[in-house]
Motif scaffolding. Sequence first.
Motif: not given
Length: 168
Positions: A63-67, A95-100, A109-122
């Motif tokens: 989880p810390l690697q994912l964060r 996909a890695q986050i969902v697998a974990w 540790v709280a790990v949530r998937p990343v919002n792809a639309d937000e990343v693309v917007r930025r």
Amino acid sequence: MTEAWEAAVESQIRSAVQRGEFDNLPGMGKPIPGRGAPYDESWWIKSFLEREALPSDLLLPTPLQLRRCIEQVPAEVRDLPTEQSVRDFVGQLNAQIVAWLRNPEGPRVAVRPVNADEVVRRWRAERASAGSRTSTDSLAPAGGPPPTGAPVRRSWWAWLPWRRRQAT
């Protein structure tokens, strides 16, 4: 039986010393590395990582690697050429986050998937600001406040009472 075996080994060592097979070995006459340093239980892990030139992040739990990967997303997607490649990168990370999340192990540790639309917007905003900085000599700082004539549009969830403090 063991005495006979020990005697045979000792005789082989003695004959090898007489033949000079232990002369000119690498490290001969040099101090033993780490001698005099305080004892460290994980000395062998540290020496392996150093010898193999591996990053110390490999020792972190999943989880810390994912964060850490989530924190590095903006830097990772900055140089990607297309929006689809940004979405693919975020999709692989998600996909890695969902697998974990399906089979969590390690510390909680709280790990949530990343919002792809937000990343693309930025990503788009960063590319647009980088393009405007190179094409014009603007004195306005990049990422500054929006023009005063344009109202700031907020999504519906930003107006919920528990979200008001965070919405900007």
